[in-house]
Scaffold this motif. Structure first.
Motif, PDB file in Angstrom:
ATOM      1  N   GLU A  70     -15.342  -3.707   2.738  1.00 45.72           N
ATOM      2  CA  GLU A  70     -14.042  -4.196   2.281  1.00 45.72           C
ATOM      3  C   GLU A  70     -13.186  -4.772   3.403  1.00 45.72           C
ATOM      4  O   GLU A  70     -12.346  -5.633   3.152  1.00 45.72           O
ATOM      5  CB  GLU A  70     -13.282  -3.070   1.574  1.00 45.72           C
ATOM      6  CG  GLU A  70     -13.969  -2.622   0.294  1.00 45.72           C
ATOM      7  CD  GLU A  70     -13.191  -1.541  -0.422  1.00 45.72           C
ATOM      8  OE1 GLU A  70     -12.102  -1.853  -0.952  1.00 45.72           O
ATOM      9  OE2 GLU A  70     -13.673  -0.398  -0.435  1.00 45.72           O
ATOM     10  N   ASN A  85     -12.716  -5.385  -9.491  1.00 47.67           N
ATOM     11  CA  ASN A  85     -11.493  -5.595  -8.715  1.00 47.67           C
ATOM     12  C   ASN A  85     -11.680  -5.373  -7.219  1.00 47.67           C
ATOM     13  O   ASN A  85     -10.750  -5.549  -6.445  1.00 47.67           O
ATOM     14  CB  ASN A  85     -10.381  -4.678  -9.230  1.00 47.67           C
ATOM     15  CG  ASN A  85     -10.715  -3.200  -9.049  1.00 47.67           C
ATOM     16  OD1 ASN A  85     -11.870  -2.830  -8.898  1.00 47.67           O
ATOM     17  ND2 ASN A  85      -9.696  -2.368  -9.078  1.00 47.67           N
ATOM     18  N   LYS A  86     -12.857  -5.012  -6.777  1.00 44.06           N
ATOM     19  CA  LYS A  86     -13.108  -4.762  -5.356  1.00 44.06           C
ATOM     20  C   LYS A  86     -13.477  -6.056  -4.645  1.00 44.06           C
ATOM     21  O   LYS A  86     -14.192  -6.902  -5.186  1.00 44.06           O
ATOM     22  CB  LYS A  86     -14.230  -3.733  -5.175  1.00 44.06           C
ATOM     23  CG  LYS A  86     -13.861  -2.344  -5.613  1.00 44.06           C
ATOM     24  CD  LYS A  86     -12.840  -1.762  -4.667  1.00 44.06           C
ATOM     25  CE  LYS A  86     -12.609  -0.300  -4.936  1.00 44.06           C
ATOM     26  NZ  LYS A  86     -11.729   0.297  -3.931  1.00 44.06           N
ATOM     27  N   GLN A  87     -13.017  -6.190  -3.408  1.00 42.65           N
ATOM     28  CA  GLN A  87     -13.277  -7.371  -2.591  1.00 42.65           C
ATOM     29  C   GLN A  87     -14.060  -6.978  -1.346  1.00 42.65           C
ATOM     30  O   GLN A  87     -13.941  -5.860  -0.857  1.00 42.65           O
ATOM     31  CB  GLN A  87     -11.954  -8.011  -2.165  1.00 42.65           C
ATOM     32  CG  GLN A  87     -11.098  -8.489  -3.314  1.00 42.65           C
ATOM     33  CD  GLN A  87     -11.738  -9.639  -4.058  1.00 42.65           C
ATOM     34  OE1 GLN A  87     -12.254 -10.573  -3.437  1.00 42.65           O
ATOM     35  NE2 GLN A  87     -11.723  -9.584  -5.371  1.00 42.65           N
ATOM     36  N   GLY A  88     -14.827  -7.912  -0.812  1.00 41.38           N
ATOM     37  CA  GLY A  88     -15.579  -7.695   0.416  1.00 41.38           C
ATOM     38  C   GLY A  88     -16.999  -8.180   0.264  1.00 41.38           C
ATOM     39  O   GLY A  88     -17.403  -8.656  -0.793  1.00 41.38           O
ATOM     40  N   GLN A  98     -22.079 -12.064  -1.423  1.00 42.91           N
ATOM     41  CA  GLN A  98     -20.696 -11.988  -1.872  1.00 42.91           C
ATOM     42  C   GLN A  98     -20.686 -11.629  -3.356  1.00 42.91           C
ATOM     43  O   GLN A  98     -21.369 -12.273  -4.157  1.00 42.91           O
ATOM     44  CB  GLN A  98     -19.980 -13.326  -1.665  1.00 42.91           C
ATOM     45  CG  GLN A  98     -19.734 -13.665  -0.212  1.00 42.91           C
ATOM     46  CD  GLN A  98     -18.836 -12.655   0.474  1.00 42.91           C
ATOM     47  OE1 GLN A  98     -17.845 -12.179  -0.082  1.00 42.91           O
ATOM     48  NE2 GLN A  98     -19.190 -12.305   1.704  1.00 42.91           N
TER      49      GLN A  98
END
Length: 136
Positions: free
Chosen positions: A84, A30-33, A58
């Motif tokens: 992030e 669920n982590k973005q960046g 990515q």
């Protein structure tokens, strides 16, 4: 002409001992960046100083693969973090503790501060190398 032949022979010898490094990074899905990795070839400056090389990847489905190509034989260590907010630095709170996920080669950890180069170091030889890093 003799110098040209010697130079080409030296370059061929170096290329024969170069290997590729893949850093397979796992993180919560669920982590973005972007995943940023810094490669070091000596203890001086590890992990906050000037790295030998940097690379990004990515993440997708909780993993990312960062590549470093053509490395000469030697000892290396990698520091990795999830950027992030896209500011290209590992953010920290007022006490200096990281607020973004981070990790090191060999999943090295230290109870106080970053691990030593020796704890995170691994050997690169003539064959491709893969390091697994879990971001926490």
């Amino acid at each position: 002409m003799k110098n040209l032949i010697l130079g080409l022979a030296a370059m061929a010898a170096l290329a024969a001992h170069a290997a590729d490094l893949s850093v397979e990074v796992s993180l919560p899905a669920n982590k973005q960046g972007a995943v940023l990795a810094a490669l070091f070839d000596k203890s001086e400056g590890f992990p906050r100083g000037k790295p030998l090389q940097v690379a990004t990847a990515q993440p997708g489905d909780g993993k990312a693969v960062v590549q470093f190509a053509g490395l000469p034989e030697g000892d290396y260590a990698v520091s990795v973090f999830l950027d992030e907010n896209a500011n290209k630095k590992l953010d920290a709170n007022l006490f200096g503790l990281p607020t973004e996920l981070y990790g090191f080669s060999r999943n090295a950890r230290s109870p106080v501060g970053p691990p030593l180069f020796a704890d995170a170091a691994f050997r690169v030889g003539a064959d491709p190398v893969t390091q697994l890093v879990e971001l926490k």
